[in-house]
Design a protein around this motif. Sequence first.
Motif, short mmCIF file in Angstrom:
data_model
loop_
_atom_site.label_atom_id
_atom_site.label_comp_id
_atom_site.label_asym_id
_atom_site.label_seq_id
_atom_site.Cartn_x
_atom_site.Cartn_y
_atom_site.Cartn_z
N GLU A 27 0.84 -1.20 0.00
CA GLU A 27 0.00 0.00 0.00
C GLU A 27 0.88 1.25 0.00
O GLU A 27 2.08 1.19 0.25
CB GLU A 27 -0.89 0.01 1.25
N LYS A 28 0.25 2.39 -0.24
CA LYS A 28 0.95 3.65 -0.07
C LYS A 28 1.37 3.76 1.39
O LYS A 28 0.56 3.54 2.30
CB LYS A 28 0.04 4.83 -0.44
N GLY A 29 2.62 4.10 1.64
CA GLY A 29 3.14 4.06 3.00
C GLY A 29 3.94 2.80 3.27
O GLY A 29 4.61 2.70 4.28
N GLY A 30 3.85 1.81 2.35
CA GLY A 30 4.73 0.68 2.42
C GLY A 30 4.19 -0.56 3.10
O GLY A 30 4.85 -1.59 3.11
N TRP A 31 2.98 -0.48 3.69
CA TRP A 31 2.49 -1.67 4.39
C TRP A 31 1.95 -2.68 3.38
O TRP A 31 1.69 -2.34 2.21
CB TRP A 31 1.42 -1.28 5.41
N ILE A 32 1.78 -3.90 3.80
CA ILE A 32 1.43 -5.02 2.92
C ILE A 32 -0.08 -5.11 2.72
O ILE A 32 -0.87 -4.65 3.54
CB ILE A 32 1.97 -6.34 3.49
N ALA A 33 -0.46 -5.74 1.61
CA ALA A 33 -1.88 -5.88 1.29
C ALA A 33 -2.09 -7.08 0.37
O ALA A 33 -1.19 -7.42 -0.41
CB ALA A 33 -2.42 -4.62 0.63
N PRO A 34 -3.26 -7.71 0.44
CA PRO A 34 -3.57 -8.77 -0.52
C PRO A 34 -4.09 -8.19 -1.82
O PRO A 34 -4.37 -6.99 -1.92
CB PRO A 34 -4.66 -9.57 0.20
N ASP A 85 2.86 -12.75 13.81
CA ASP A 85 1.82 -12.35 12.86
C ASP A 85 2.39 -11.25 11.98
O ASP A 85 2.40 -10.07 12.35
CB ASP A 85 0.57 -11.87 13.59
N CYS A 86 2.84 -11.64 10.80
CA CYS A 86 3.47 -10.67 9.90
C CYS A 86 2.48 -9.69 9.33
O CYS A 86 2.88 -8.70 8.69
CB CYS A 86 4.22 -11.40 8.79
N THR A 87 1.17 -9.92 9.52
CA THR A 87 0.16 -9.00 8.99
C THR A 87 -0.25 -7.96 10.02
O THR A 87 -1.08 -7.09 9.72
CB THR A 87 -1.08 -9.78 8.55
N ASP A 88 0.29 -8.03 11.23
CA ASP A 88 -0.04 -7.12 12.33
C ASP A 88 1.10 -6.13 12.49
O ASP A 88 2.19 -6.49 12.95
CB ASP A 88 -0.27 -7.92 13.61
N LYS A 89 0.86 -4.88 12.12
CA LYS A 89 1.92 -3.89 12.17
C LYS A 89 2.43 -3.67 13.59
O LYS A 89 3.63 -3.45 13.81
CB LYS A 89 1.45 -2.57 11.57
N LYS A 90 1.55 -3.78 14.57
CA LYS A 90 1.97 -3.57 15.95
C LYS A 90 2.94 -4.67 16.38
O LYS A 90 3.95 -4.41 17.04
CB LYS A 90 0.77 -3.51 16.88
N PHE A 91 2.62 -5.92 16.00
CA PHE A 91 3.56 -6.99 16.33
C PHE A 91 4.89 -6.76 15.62
O PHE A 91 5.96 -6.96 16.22
CB PHE A 91 3.00 -8.36 15.92
N MET A 92 4.84 -6.38 14.37
CA MET A 92 6.09 -6.19 13.63
C MET A 92 6.91 -5.04 14.21
O MET A 92 8.15 -5.10 14.22
CB MET A 92 5.79 -5.95 12.15
N ASP A 93 6.24 -4.00 14.73
CA ASP A 93 6.98 -2.94 15.42
C ASP A 93 7.77 -3.51 16.59
O ASP A 93 8.95 -3.22 16.77
CB ASP A 93 6.01 -1.87 15.94
N GLY A 122 -2.59 -14.57 0.11
CA GLY A 122 -1.49 -14.20 -0.77
C GLY A 122 -0.32 -13.52 -0.10
O GLY A 122 0.69 -13.24 -0.75
N VAL A 123 -0.42 -13.24 1.20
CA VAL A 123 0.69 -12.60 1.91
C VAL A 123 1.58 -13.70 2.49
O VAL A 123 1.17 -14.45 3.37
CB VAL A 123 0.18 -11.66 3.02
N ASP A 124 2.78 -13.79 1.97
CA ASP A 124 3.74 -14.83 2.32
C ASP A 124 4.66 -14.30 3.42
O ASP A 124 5.34 -13.29 3.24
CB ASP A 124 4.54 -15.18 1.06
N PRO A 125 4.74 -14.98 4.58
CA PRO A 125 5.62 -14.50 5.65
C PRO A 125 7.07 -14.34 5.23
O PRO A 125 7.76 -13.44 5.72
CB PRO A 125 5.46 -15.57 6.73
N LEU A 126 7.54 -15.20 4.34
CA LEU A 126 8.92 -15.06 3.88
C LEU A 126 9.13 -13.71 3.21
O LEU A 126 10.14 -13.03 3.46
CB LEU A 126 9.26 -16.19 2.91
N TRP A 127 8.19 -13.32 2.36
CA TRP A 127 8.29 -12.02 1.70
C TRP A 127 8.29 -10.88 2.71
O TRP A 127 9.08 -9.93 2.61
CB TRP A 127 7.15 -11.84 0.71
N VAL A 128 7.41 -10.97 3.68
CA VAL A 128 7.32 -9.90 4.68
C VAL A 128 8.63 -9.79 5.46
O VAL A 128 9.16 -8.69 5.67
CB VAL A 128 6.14 -10.15 5.63
#
Length: 823
Positions: A153-160, A315-323, A356-362
């Motif tokens: 997405e704009k801002g760099g976060w991931i999306a399906p 959870d690679c889809t959770d921005k708070k966890f990734m922070d 479609g969101v692959d943890p390896l890619w993230v």
Amino acid sequence: MSPPARYDFPTRPVAHPDAIIAGDKYRFTILTDGLLRFEWAEDGQFEDRASTFAINRKLSVPDFYVWDRDTGIEIVTKRFHVIYNKKKFSSDGLVVHLKGNVSAKWKYGQQVSNLGGTTRTLDNVDGRANMNLGVLSRDGYALVDDTNTMLFEKGGWIAPRKTGDRSDEYLFLFGHDYREAIRAYYAVSGSQPLVPRFALGNWWSRYHAFDEPEFIELMDHFESDHVPMNVAVLDMDWHLVRDLPGGLNGWTGYTWNKKLFPDPVDFLENLHDRGLKVTLNVHPADGVRHYEEQYNEVAKYVGVDPKTKRAIDFDCTDKKFMDAYFDIVHHQHEEEEGVDFWWIDWQQGDGSKLPGVDPLWVLNHFHFLDSGRASQRPLILSRFGGPGSQRYQIGFSGDTFMTWQSLDFQPEFTATASNIGYGWWSHDIGGHQHGVKDDELTTRWVQLGCFSPILRLHSSENPFNTREPWRFNAEAKKVMEHTMRLRHRLIPYIYTMNARSASDDEPLIQPMYWDHPEVDEAYKVPNQFRFGSELIVAPVTQPRDHDTLHGAAKAWLPKGRFADIFSGVVYSGNRELQFHRPLSQVPAVAPEGSIIPLDAAWLPKNGSPNPSGFEILLVVGADGSFNLTEDNGTGTHVDDGGFRMIEEDGIESGSENVRFIYTPITYKQSTGVVKIGPTSSTDPSIPSSREWKIRLIAYTPKKHSDIRCMTTSSKKAKPLNFSIAAVDNGTLLTIGSVPSDHSCIIELGSDGPQLNVLDPRQRLYEFIDASAISYDRKRDIWEAVKYDDSVTAKIGKLHNLNLRPQYLEAMLELLLADDRYAK
């Protein structure tokens, strides 16, 4: 906690409107004159976000023409002609004609031949593996299906991706213009980043529960045996693995095992003092559990009461966890302890909460961005995720079997990866698991590692499966140690190719057919490759013959004349042949005019700083030039290349461009003059003066008295003292110290020096003498070749002896190497 700016990275995903032809449900984008994007969207909503493959669709608009009629459209560039009926894509409704050096036709859905790409992992591979698709084909066209990849997405976060009936595909239509196809791929998908200099040296890695004294003793042993080392890899046992509360799985962990490493900070400082960088293995799949030292801080940040001891799931889809994953877990290890980078050993699947969101890619994407913060040069070790993965070096190819079959596949596998832009594979040198102890196999694997993107020794968790050279027989130990020193001596050459890869989109290793696409023989030597701009390497990947005691490698040489940099044997090109080499050598040849800079030190320093002296390998016979490239270790982004944080109006705040330092080296064949320097910068990382040597491969000057050396500045020229010595592979000139801001000129004393025409009989005698056959048989063979008769006569006599094919081929290689001798 610092703001999570790591997620935002520069993309230009929206193509120029002038490059787009669209209808209600179809859209074509003319990205380059040979790269076509075509989309179908039943709902009419097309995709303009960046994908893992395509981050830059805003390219210069090529020349093209469109004929739009009620029943269809036609699109024509200089490379292709599209005919489309404006309906849902079908084999009848979408046809593309290829123009130029290859005449062909592609229909939608058609399966096409492909020269291969690479694959996610070689785990449990014994021999060959599926290499998936690249963007090169002898048919002239290749397809990348981007329909189901992850988006940003704009801002760099991931999306399906959006759901529904839709497709998003890219057709490469470059015929046999392979380099242009690869450049178009990089233009859309991003170039390879610059690899830090230290990563090009030797890596020590082993799946083994080292403790601090054992690891330090290991490094001391390498030092005492005069083997340089740059990277210390700690596999998973650096953290708590066994005897965890409740019998938890110990693959994931972030807490040091203090029984093994009582003072991690002191341990890492010790390694850093030795010139080593340190990477730790991490398997993130199980998140952060309650026994981890960082658990309380992570739990509070993500909103979990630490008293519950509830696991913080990955959870690679959770921005708070990734922070928390980066800013707490990893940054503390980096900033408070000194961990230099991470080995992201993700093995637990390719799915997540978002389709479609692959943890390896993230992990690859955000770890790489995060590692480049604060103007650090980014580096990760991880696995290949698919097209676009070239933006994240370095690739860990996985746990292969320790067999000759696996070794035999890896040169082809490494070279073919360049067909999908992936140039920085790191293999488990020596293989990983199973197999038997085979001193010859391991030695040949180390030699392959020397001429691979990365040389990382590794082995499985078994007390008998290890890679220390001193654990092998005397012959293997000597060759492995020499090879590892050679790898460090090659770094000036490899680093120059590293810079060229990042700025000019030229991978370090390239298949032979890139330069010779119309020559069938170039496709028949998958294990032979170009190693940079000067060298052609054909690793020995088969056991040596029991009579010749040589290993063989199938080869093909293009037109020209070549010299083996190790033996000094001169080969005439434009033919197929077999190279035969003892365990101490690997076939590596360079064409006339080649200039190959080495570190002059017999034992380069750990960490591979810019050298205090150079040895230049020169193959006379044609003009040559080489722009030796160094830098001072600062900066993260490369002008005109690399996966770099560049906004449309300049460099992103906080980033810095790499400032390359150049030393030009030229050779003029007509005059026999070599010129070195001056160096383009007086940066403190460059010594104020340097020692220089010139090794003239397969060349002996007629008269030593005719050779002159001098140094020149803007004011005057000054003669230089030098020495000349005959060496096994040619002649060595030792010049001495020259100021870096001066030029050094060497006159070889002969107009148009030519490579030696060597009588092969001395080498034939040595070959026969070393072979493992009867003395009577040796005498008969020598009698067949020792006289001053023609090469044809010698070959006839050898054929009459009914030699085994392997023995005869090795003799013929030397007899027929240089066609000037045969004449």
